[in-house]
Design a protein around this motif. Structure first.
Motif, short mmCIF file in Angstrom:
data_model
loop_
_atom_site.label_atom_id
_atom_site.label_comp_id
_atom_site.label_asym_id
_atom_site.label_seq_id
_atom_site.Cartn_x
_atom_site.Cartn_y
_atom_site.Cartn_z
N TRP A 42 0.87 -1.17 0.00
CA TRP A 42 0.00 0.00 0.00
C TRP A 42 0.91 1.22 0.00
N ILE A 43 0.53 2.22 -0.74
CA ILE A 43 1.26 3.49 -0.72
C ILE A 43 0.27 4.55 -0.31
N ARG A 44 0.62 5.29 0.74
CA ARG A 44 -0.25 6.36 1.21
C ARG A 44 0.49 7.68 1.05
N GLU B 220 -8.68 29.34 -1.65
CA GLU B 220 -7.98 30.08 -0.59
C GLU B 220 -8.05 29.42 0.78
N GLU B 221 -8.31 28.11 0.83
CA GLU B 221 -8.22 27.37 2.09
C GLU B 221 -7.34 26.15 1.85
N TRP B 222 -6.52 25.82 2.83
CA TRP B 222 -5.73 24.61 2.74
C TRP B 222 -6.63 23.41 2.98
N ILE B 223 -6.57 22.44 2.10
CA ILE B 223 -7.36 21.22 2.18
C ILE B 223 -6.37 20.07 2.39
N THR B 224 -6.63 19.23 3.39
CA THR B 224 -5.79 18.06 3.62
C THR B 224 -6.36 16.90 2.81
N SER B 225 -5.52 16.27 2.00
CA SER B 225 -5.94 15.15 1.16
C SER B 225 -5.07 13.94 1.46
N GLU B 226 -5.68 12.77 1.34
CA GLU B 226 -4.96 11.51 1.53
C GLU B 226 -5.34 10.57 0.40
N TYR B 227 -4.33 9.93 -0.18
CA TYR B 227 -4.52 8.99 -1.28
C TYR B 227 -3.86 7.68 -0.86
N THR B 228 -4.64 6.61 -0.78
CA THR B 228 -4.08 5.31 -0.45
C THR B 228 -4.31 4.39 -1.64
N GLY C 47 8.58 5.76 -8.07
CA GLY C 47 8.56 7.20 -8.28
C GLY C 47 7.18 7.74 -7.95
N VAL C 48 7.13 8.77 -7.10
CA VAL C 48 5.88 9.44 -6.77
C VAL C 48 6.04 10.88 -7.25
N TYR C 49 5.16 11.31 -8.15
CA TYR C 49 5.34 12.65 -8.71
C TYR C 49 3.99 13.25 -9.13
N PHE C 50 4.02 14.55 -9.37
CA PHE C 50 2.84 15.24 -9.88
C PHE C 50 2.99 15.44 -11.37
N TYR C 51 1.88 15.34 -12.08
CA TYR C 51 1.84 15.61 -13.52
C TYR C 51 0.81 16.70 -13.74
N ASN C 52 1.22 17.78 -14.38
CA ASN C 52 0.39 18.97 -14.55
C ASN C 52 0.37 19.35 -16.04
N PRO C 53 -0.36 18.59 -16.88
CA PRO C 53 -0.30 18.80 -18.32
C PRO C 53 -0.81 20.16 -18.79
N ILE D 205 5.00 10.55 2.16
CA ILE D 205 4.82 9.29 1.44
C ILE D 205 5.15 8.14 2.38
N GLU D 206 4.23 7.18 2.48
CA GLU D 206 4.45 6.00 3.31
C GLU D 206 4.23 4.76 2.47
N ILE D 207 5.10 3.77 2.64
CA ILE D 207 4.93 2.47 1.98
C ILE D 207 4.79 1.43 3.07
N TYR D 208 3.74 0.66 3.00
CA TYR D 208 3.55 -0.39 4.00
C TYR D 208 2.80 -1.56 3.37
N GLY D 209 2.78 -2.69 4.08
CA GLY D 209 2.15 -3.85 3.51
C GLY D 209 1.98 -4.97 4.51
N VAL D 210 1.51 -6.08 4.03
CA VAL D 210 1.30 -7.27 4.84
C VAL D 210 2.51 -8.18 4.66
N LYS D 211 3.10 -8.59 5.74
CA LYS D 211 4.29 -9.46 5.67
C LYS D 211 3.93 -10.82 5.07
N GLN D 212 4.90 -11.41 4.38
CA GLN D 212 4.72 -12.76 3.84
C GLN D 212 4.84 -13.78 4.94
#
Length: 127
Positions: free
Chosen positions: A32-34, A80-88, A102-108, A120-127
């Motif tokens: 999982w990448i958050r 004009e307000e800061w918004i907190t966003s989370e993407y998992t 690679g984690v990046y923004f694309y602004n076409p 950026i956090e990377i976590y997962g379930v152990k094998q």
């Protein structure tokens, strides 16, 4: 991110970060990448085409996995307000030891949005 905040105006790829999976973070069955960040819209319509992209490569060259999500949840939002966003994002078994993430923004459309406090956090379930 810069000391103050990131302004995406006029920049196609305004920010990126690479993480190499090594013995400390690659022995998982499911990944999982958050990404959490604060963002501010300069106009209600602005920033609607900005994407957060996650790209996994082998030896930083061969593409293994790619996913893209819009940073704004809605086309028109409060300005004009800061918004907190989370993407998992789940990436089941697509990341392996030695892969580069690679984690990046694309602004076409070179739109303006302010971005701050990205984590950026990377976590997962152990094998």
């Amino acid at each position: 991110l810069p000391d103050k905040y990131l302004n995406t105006k006029g920049i196609e790829f305004p920010y990126g970060e690479k993480i190499v999976l090594n013995e400390k973070n690659c022995n998982h069955e499911v990944y999982w990448i958050r990404v959490t960040l604060k963002r501010k819209n300069i106009s209600g319509e602005g920033g609607k085409n900005i994407h957060l992209d996650i790209h996994s490569t082998l030896n930083d060259t061969t593409s293994i996995y790619y996913v893209s999500v819009r940073v704004k949840e809605m086309p028109v939002e409060i300005t004009e307000e800061w918004i907190t966003s989370e993407y998992t994002l789940s990436a089941f078994n697509r990341y392996h030891c030695g892969n580069t993430i690679g984690v990046y923004f694309y602004n076409p459309e070179l739109e303006e949005m302010l971005i701050d406090d990205m984590k950026i956090e990377i976590y997962g379930v152990k094998q």
